[in-house]
Motif scaffolding. Structure first.
Motif: not given
Length: 104
Positions: A14-19
């Motif tokens: 989720e962090h990777l995709l959000a950024c």
């Protein structure tokens, strides 16, 4: 190892995709600006915006703004990886199109 903070947790994706998405969106918006200064720096602006968003999320985690175990260096690493992937994604087509005869 911190409890519940595995490298391969869904939270890291989720962090990777959000950024990644923030960087792409901001870069796309900057790339459409009427100001050449913003267009030339669209990838950098997208990257900075995504990193600021990720840092803000981690700061909020640390001060317990949301339900969280606190700031996580692994979350921050996932944020950075998302930004790097977005920068590569945005930069590769530019180099390809510039080098192709006739251009697009």
């Amino acid at each position: 190892m911190e409890d519940g903070d595995d490298w391969l947790a869904a939270d890291k994706l989720e962090h990777l995709l959000a950024c990644f998405c923030i960087a792409i969106l901001v870069a796309a918006l900057a790339g459409r600006s009427r100001h050449a200064f913003l267009r030339r720096r669209s990838v950098a602006l997208g990257s900075i915006a995504a990193l600021v968003a990720g840092a803000g999320k981690e700061a909020g985690d640390e001060i317990r703004l949301w339900r969280s175990a606190g700031a996580s260096s692994k979350d921050a690493a996932a944020d950075v990886l998302g930004v790097l992937l977005a920068a590569v994604f945005l930069s590769v087509p530019r180099r390809f199109w510039r080098s192709s005869p006739g251009g697009f």
